[in-house]
Design a protein around this motif. Structure first.
Motif, PDB file in Angstrom:
ATOM      1  N   GLN A 192     -50.737 -52.706 -83.320  1.00 10.82           N
ATOM      2  CA  GLN A 192     -50.208 -54.047 -83.070  1.00 10.82           C
ATOM      3  C   GLN A 192     -51.334 -55.034 -82.761  1.00 10.82           C
ATOM      4  O   GLN A 192     -51.335 -56.159 -83.257  1.00 10.82           O
ATOM      5  CB  GLN A 192     -49.208 -54.017 -81.922  1.00 10.82           C
ATOM      6  N   VAL A 193     -52.302 -54.610 -81.964  1.00  9.32           N
ATOM      7  CA  VAL A 193     -53.440 -55.482 -81.636  1.00  9.32           C
ATOM      8  C   VAL A 193     -54.203 -55.842 -82.900  1.00  9.32           C
ATOM      9  O   VAL A 193     -54.569 -57.007 -83.112  1.00  9.32           O
ATOM     10  CB  VAL A 193     -54.370 -54.815 -80.590  1.00  9.32           C
ATOM     11  N   GLU A 221     -53.057 -55.866 -85.983  1.00 12.90           N
ATOM     12  CA  GLU A 221     -52.235 -56.750 -86.811  1.00 12.90           C
ATOM     13  C   GLU A 221     -52.211 -58.181 -86.272  1.00 12.90           C
ATOM     14  O   GLU A 221     -52.200 -59.133 -87.037  1.00 12.90           O
ATOM     15  CB  GLU A 221     -50.812 -56.200 -86.918  1.00 12.90           C
ATOM     16  N   GLU A 222     -52.198 -58.333 -84.956  1.00 14.00           N
ATOM     17  CA  GLU A 222     -52.106 -59.662 -84.350  1.00 14.00           C
ATOM     18  C   GLU A 222     -53.450 -60.374 -84.258  1.00 14.00           C
ATOM     19  O   GLU A 222     -53.525 -61.584 -84.434  1.00 14.00           O
ATOM     20  CB  GLU A 222     -51.500 -59.565 -82.947  1.00 14.00           C
ATOM     21  N   ARG A 223     -54.502 -59.637 -83.949  1.00 11.07           N
ATOM     22  CA  ARG A 223     -55.793 -60.275 -83.649  1.00 11.07           C
ATOM     23  C   ARG A 223     -56.938 -59.873 -84.557  1.00 11.07           C
ATOM     24  O   ARG A 223     -58.046 -60.387 -84.406  1.00 11.07           O
ATOM     25  CB  ARG A 223     -56.189 -59.949 -82.205  1.00 11.07           C
ATOM     26  N   GLY A 224     -56.666 -58.951 -85.455  1.00 11.13           N
ATOM     27  CA  GLY A 224     -57.740 -58.427 -86.291  1.00 11.13           C
ATOM     28  C   GLY A 224     -58.154 -59.383 -87.396  1.00 11.13           C
ATOM     29  O   GLY A 224     -57.451 -60.349 -87.713  1.00 11.13           O
ATOM     30  N   THR A 225     -59.298 -59.109 -87.975  1.00 13.52           N
ATOM     31  CA  THR A 225     -59.778 -59.890 -89.110  1.00 13.52           C
ATOM     32  C   THR A 225     -58.939 -59.546 -90.334  1.00 13.52           C
ATOM     33  O   THR A 225     -58.181 -58.572 -90.341  1.00 13.52           O
ATOM     34  CB  THR A 225     -61.250 -59.563 -89.406  1.00 13.52           C
ATOM     35  N   LYS A 255     -56.849 -56.062 -91.257  1.00 11.78           N
ATOM     36  CA  LYS A 255     -55.430 -56.059 -91.621  1.00 11.78           C
ATOM     37  C   LYS A 255     -55.208 -55.358 -92.957  1.00 11.78           C
ATOM     38  O   LYS A 255     -54.228 -54.639 -93.133  1.00 11.78           O
ATOM     39  CB  LYS A 255     -54.891 -57.489 -91.661  1.00 11.78           C
TER      40      LYS A 255
END
Length: 98
Positions: free
Chosen positions: A14-15, A17-21, A25
């Motif tokens: 989840q991290v 997906e939400e904050r990744g480059t 993703k």
């Protein structure tokens, strides 16, 4: 411990997906195996095997994961044949990538 590691791996996904480059993703859309053992050592394995478009159902994929990583015993010849088909599919897919 399995519940904790499952929750941890879901949180990690989840991290990303939400904050990744964007690259991170894209990687998460491939086959990602996240293993956390009882000593909280983390192993991440990326594979570009497209299980979603294969003939194998999600339950088959879980059984293959258990066979491959958790040393699940094969029940009978049909079970063994299924695991070997999945192994060949994975190896064939990976050989086309390289």
């Amino acid at each position: 411990m399995k519940v904790i590691t499952f929750k941890f791996s879901c949180s990690l996904k989840q991290v990303i997906e939400e904050r990744g480059t964007e690259d991170m993703k894209k990687i998460m859309k491939s086959s990602v195996t996240i293993i956390v053992n009882d000593k909280t050592n983390l192993k991440v394995h990326f594979s570009y095997v497209n299980w979603n478009d294969s003939q194998f159902r999600p339950s088959d994929q879980i059984e293959y994961f258990e066979y491959k990583y958790l040393r699940r015993e094969l029940v009978d010849e049909k079970d063994k044949e299924q695991m070997m088909k999945m192994k060949r599919y994975e190896e064939g897919f990976n050989s086309n990538i390289q």
